[in-house]
Design a protein around this motif. Structure first.
Motif, PDB file in Angstrom:
ATOM      1  N   VAL A   1       0.851  -1.192   0.000  1.00 35.86           N
ATOM      2  CA  VAL A   1       0.000   0.000   0.000  1.00 35.86           C
ATOM      3  C   VAL A   1       0.885   1.239   0.000  1.00 35.86           C
ATOM      4  CG1 VAL A   1      -1.814   1.256   1.221  1.00 35.86           C
ATOM      5  CG2 VAL A   1      -1.794  -1.262   1.254  1.00 35.86           C
ATOM      6  N   PRO A   2       0.817   2.075  -1.040  1.00 41.31           N
ATOM      7  CA  PRO A   2       1.660   3.269  -1.104  1.00 41.31           C
ATOM      8  C   PRO A   2       1.199   4.305  -0.087  1.00 41.31           C
ATOM      9  CG  PRO A   2       0.108   3.253  -2.928  1.00 41.31           C
ATOM     10  CD  PRO A   2      -0.048   1.934  -2.226  1.00 41.31           C
ATOM     11  N   PRO A   3       2.010   5.350   0.153  1.00 39.96           N
ATOM     12  CA  PRO A   3       1.623   6.396   1.110  1.00 39.96           C
ATOM     13  C   PRO A   3       0.282   7.019   0.738  1.00 39.96           C
ATOM     14  CG  PRO A   3       3.917   6.647   0.454  1.00 39.96           C
ATOM     15  CD  PRO A   3       3.335   5.609  -0.443  1.00 39.96           C
ATOM     16  N   ALA A   4      -0.480   7.394   1.759  1.00 39.85           N
ATOM     17  CA  ALA A   4      -1.800   7.993   1.529  1.00 39.85           C
ATOM     18  C   ALA A   4      -1.670   9.283   0.736  1.00 39.85           C
ATOM     19  CB  ALA A   4      -2.487   8.266   2.871  1.00 39.85           C
ATOM     20  N   GLY A   5      -2.593   9.469  -0.206  1.00 41.25           N
ATOM     21  CA  GLY A   5      -2.676  10.717  -0.944  1.00 41.25           C
ATOM     22  C   GLY A   5      -1.795  10.815  -2.171  1.00 41.25           C
ATOM     23  N   VAL A   6      -1.020   9.746  -2.499  1.00 46.32           N
ATOM     24  CA  VAL A   6      -0.130   9.864  -3.646  1.00 46.32           C
ATOM     25  C   VAL A   6      -0.831   9.572  -4.963  1.00 46.32           C
ATOM     26  CG1 VAL A   6       1.859   9.223  -2.254  1.00 46.32           C
ATOM     27  CG2 VAL A   6       0.647   7.464  -3.527  1.00 46.32           C
ATOM     28  N   GLY A   7      -2.046   8.996  -4.909  1.00 48.71           N
ATOM     29  CA  GLY A   7      -2.795   8.753  -6.128  1.00 48.71           C
ATOM     30  C   GLY A   7      -2.367   7.522  -6.890  1.00 48.71           C
ATOM     31  N   LEU A   8      -1.606   6.649  -6.263  1.00 53.27           N
ATOM     32  CA  LEU A   8      -1.174   5.414  -6.912  1.00 53.27           C
ATOM     33  C   LEU A   8      -1.938   4.226  -6.338  1.00 53.27           C
ATOM     34  CD1 LEU A   8       2.685   5.884  -7.122  1.00 53.27           C
ATOM     35  CD2 LEU A   8       1.029   6.047  -8.976  1.00 53.27           C
ATOM     36  N   PRO A   9      -2.224   3.216  -7.161  1.00 51.61           N
ATOM     37  CA  PRO A   9      -2.968   2.065  -6.676  1.00 51.61           C
ATOM     38  C   PRO A   9      -2.090   1.141  -5.838  1.00 51.61           C
ATOM     39  CG  PRO A   9      -2.318   1.710  -8.949  1.00 51.61           C
ATOM     40  CD  PRO A   9      -1.883   3.117  -8.592  1.00 51.61           C
ATOM     41  N   GLU A  10      -2.756   0.239  -5.113  1.00 48.34           N
ATOM     42  CA  GLU A  10      -2.025  -0.795  -4.395  1.00 48.34           C
ATOM     43  C   GLU A  10      -1.335  -1.709  -5.399  1.00 48.34           C
ATOM     44  OE1 GLU A  10      -5.097  -2.644  -2.175  1.00 48.34           O
ATOM     45  OE2 GLU A  10      -5.214  -1.063  -0.677  1.00 48.34           O
ATOM     46  N   VAL A  11      -0.230  -2.306  -4.968  1.00 42.43           N
ATOM     47  CA  VAL A  11       0.531  -3.194  -5.836  1.00 42.43           C
ATOM     48  C   VAL A  11       0.476  -4.609  -5.266  1.00 42.43           C
ATOM     49  CG1 VAL A  11       2.839  -3.786  -6.654  1.00 42.43           C
ATOM     50  CG2 VAL A  11       2.085  -1.409  -6.676  1.00 42.43           C
ATOM     51  N   ASN A  12       0.129  -5.570  -6.107  1.00 38.35           N
ATOM     52  CA  ASN A  12       0.155  -6.976  -5.722  1.00 38.35           C
ATOM     53  C   ASN A  12       1.322  -7.636  -6.434  1.00 38.35           C
ATOM     54  OD1 ASN A  12      -2.381  -7.601  -4.033  1.00 38.35           O
ATOM     55  ND2 ASN A  12      -3.174  -6.365  -5.716  1.00 38.35           N
ATOM     56  N   GLY A  13       2.206  -8.240  -5.674  1.00 39.52           N
ATOM     57  CA  GLY A  13       3.388  -8.864  -6.248  1.00 39.52           C
ATOM     58  C   GLY A  13       3.832 -10.038  -5.403  1.00 39.52           C
ATOM     59  N   THR A  14       5.054 -10.477  -5.632  1.00 37.39           N
ATOM     60  CA  THR A  14       5.615 -11.608  -4.907  1.00 37.39           C
ATOM     61  C   THR A  14       6.882 -11.179  -4.185  1.00 37.39           C
ATOM     62  OG1 THR A  14       4.747 -13.194  -6.509  1.00 37.39           O
ATOM     63  CG2 THR A  14       6.553 -13.941  -5.090  1.00 37.39           C
ATOM     64  N   THR A  15       6.925 -11.455  -2.886  1.00 36.65           N
ATOM     65  CA  THR A  15       8.122 -11.210  -2.100  1.00 36.65           C
ATOM     66  C   THR A  15       8.879 -12.517  -1.942  1.00 36.65           C
ATOM     67  OG1 THR A  15       7.043  -9.430  -0.844  1.00 36.65           O
ATOM     68  CG2 THR A  15       9.007 -10.409   0.123  1.00 36.65           C
ATOM     69  N   LYS A  16      10.189 -12.478  -2.155  1.00 35.15           N
ATOM     70  CA  LYS A  16      11.035 -13.640  -1.917  1.00 35.15           C
ATOM     71  C   LYS A  16      12.047 -13.286  -0.836  1.00 35.15           C
ATOM     72  CE  LYS A  16      10.580 -15.567  -6.582  1.00 35.15           C
ATOM     73  NZ  LYS A  16      11.306 -16.016  -7.812  1.00 35.15           N
ATOM     74  N   VAL A  17      12.070 -14.116   0.209  1.00 32.18           N
ATOM     75  CA  VAL A  17      12.868 -13.821   1.389  1.00 32.18           C
ATOM     76  C   VAL A  17      13.711 -15.030   1.749  1.00 32.18           C
ATOM     77  CG1 VAL A  17      12.751 -13.358   3.877  1.00 32.18           C
ATOM     78  CG2 VAL A  17      11.210 -12.159   2.315  1.00 32.18           C
ATOM     79  N   GLU A  18      14.937 -14.776   2.137  1.00 29.40           N
ATOM     80  CA  GLU A  18      15.815 -15.826   2.662  1.00 29.40           C
ATOM     81  C   GLU A  18      16.113 -15.524   4.124  1.00 29.40           C
ATOM     82  OE1 GLU A  18      20.335 -16.355   1.900  1.00 29.40           O
ATOM     83  OE2 GLU A  18      19.319 -17.507   0.327  1.00 29.40           O
ATOM     84  N   ILE A  19      15.804 -16.472   5.001  1.00 33.34           N
ATOM     85  CA  ILE A  19      16.033 -16.309   6.435  1.00 33.34           C
ATOM     86  C   ILE A  19      17.246 -17.144   6.829  1.00 33.34           C
ATOM     87  CG2 ILE A  19      15.097 -16.606   8.756  1.00 33.34           C
ATOM     88  CD1 ILE A  19      13.688 -14.443   7.114  1.00 33.34           C
TER      89      ILE A  19
END
Length: 422
Positions: free
Chosen positions: A28-46
């Motif tokens: 979710v981008p900062p409020a008021g910037v006028g950009l939509p939410e982005v759905n993507g894939t996060t890849k994490v190595e623990i």
């Protein structure tokens, strides 16, 4: 992508293990910037120890091998401008929310380039024997003083498991307890607030000193004005020391308004003639209404990272009443790159007092170049100088180049600690 593997810092008997997990994520981008939410894939190595004992405090590392979104095609993000923080969930033999944080370290990220986030680290004190799983959860990306919040949209698989055996006391030199406190991404993004400056220049002359003395130049006192600014990236709090000076011109006065500590850095290149400031000077005492003062646009290209100052704002005040009139800073408006930021004082104080004589078509009654203050309080007995301590030093008026950037809108930042203009 990151170069190099994350180092394991914990003191344990087991060797380090590293496992990657991928999960669907909504950012979710900062409020008021006028950009939509982005759905993507996060890849994490623990990275975590494979085995440990009860009482050990172990270090874990979260490495992003892929962020959920790219840098939009708006601006280049400068080096060392992005910082991640997040939460790693421990479950099984014990449960905990492990606060993770990475340094503000990244290479310059071009428009449309892959987001490069630093490795995040945290600690966990083991309290029970058995298997403890480590699962990545939500994270925050702080860039250019704004936060983009990312969270899983599906169940996430554990990325690492620690087998914990019974033991007598901690074998680690780290005293940290589990869980770590929740991360606060804003603490590293905000500069330290400097102390409010004392008034520079002489206080304004009293009515008795002004009347009959032949004086033509009048110097106001510096007052701290706390603003609430409505910008393209949402609401911002800001405080600025401001001084109003006047020069008598016949029956009127030429006004000059100076922002004493309003130095800002630009995160992008701005063409010439694209930044325009205006302010309403609020009248009080014998007179009413307000006077518009404005500054020139920038005459040269403002390079990314270069300091910007609000220029002197000028206008003309034609008194509409006879008596002691006061002048106070009011609503500030800044136009830049097709956007407008409007800052309204939460409270204001008198900067200049003048002994005025009514002029035809003067300010009183709202005629001429003056108007109602548009929500800024009159100071003929109006709001006291309060609230300045509740705001940061004028640090974010939120001027945005075109649309905002998903991971950190392009914000002009008012930086404290600069040498005051005289």
């Amino acid at each position: 992508m990151f170069a190099g593997a994350a180092a394991l810092l914990g003191v344990t008997a087991g060797q380090a293990q590293a496992a990657e997990v991928a999960y669907a994520t909504k950012c979710v981008p900062p409020a008021g910037v006028g950009l939509p939410e982005v759905n993507g894939t996060t890849k994490v190595e623990i990275t975590a120890p494979a085995t440990a004992k009860v009482g050990d405090t172990v270090d874990v590392v979260w490495k992003f091998t892929q962020a959920a979104s790219k840098n939009p095609d708006i601006i280049d993000l400068p080096a060392d401008s992005v910082q991640p923080s997040g939460t790693l969930k421990a479950a099984g033999a014990q449960t905990a929310a492990i606060a993770m944080r990475g340094p503000r370290e990244n290479p310059a990220i071009p428009k449309g380039g892959a987001m490069v986030l630093s490795d995040m680290k945290g600690t966990l004190k083991l309290t029970a024997a058995g298997q403890v799983t480590l699962t990545p959860d939500a994270y925050v990306v702080n860039a250019m003083s704004t936060d983009t919040r990312c969270a899983p949209t599906e169940p996430v698989q554990p990325a690492a498991t620690i087998t914990v055996s019974a033991g007598g006391g901690s074998s680690s030199s780290s005293p940290s307890a589990s869980p770590s406190p929740s991360p606060d991404p804003s603490d590293s993004a905000s500069p330290s607030q400097s102390t409010s400056p004392s008034a520079s220049g002489s206080p304004s002359s009293s009515a008795s000193e002004t009347g009959g003395s032949g004086q033509t130049d009048f110097t106001g006192k510096v007052v701290d004005v706390p603003y609430t600014c409505q910008s393209p990236i949402g609401e911002q709090k800001a405080t600025s020391p401001i001084q109003i000076n006047a020069k008598k011109n016949g029956g009127s006065y030429d006004l000059t308004v100076q922002f004493k500590k309003s130095v800002m850095n630009s995160p992008i290149d701005i063409p010439a003639d694209k930044v325009k400031p205006r302010m309403q000077v609020v009248l009080g005492g014998a007179d009413t209404g307000s006077v518009t003062v404005e500054g020139p646009t920038n005459t040269e290209v403002i390079k990314q990272g270069a300091a910007i100052e609000i220029p002197d704002l000028k206008g003309a005040y034609k008194p509409g009443a006879t008596g002691v009139s006061t002048l106070s800073p009011g609503v500030l408006t800044i136009e830049a790159m097709g956007t407008t930021t409007t800052c309204t004082p939460d409270s204001t104080s008198v900067s200049l007092t003048l002994d005025t004589t009514e002029q035809a078509s003067g300010a009183s009654g709202g005629s001429g170049s003056s108007s109602s203050s548009g929500g800024s309080p009159s100071t003929g007995g109006g709001l006291a100088e309060t609230g300045a301590g509740d705001h940061g030093t004028l640090k974010a008026l939120g001027l945005v180049a075109g649309t905002a950037v998903l991971l950190g809108a392009a914000v002009f930042t008012f930086m404290p600690g600069r040498i005051r203009r005289r």
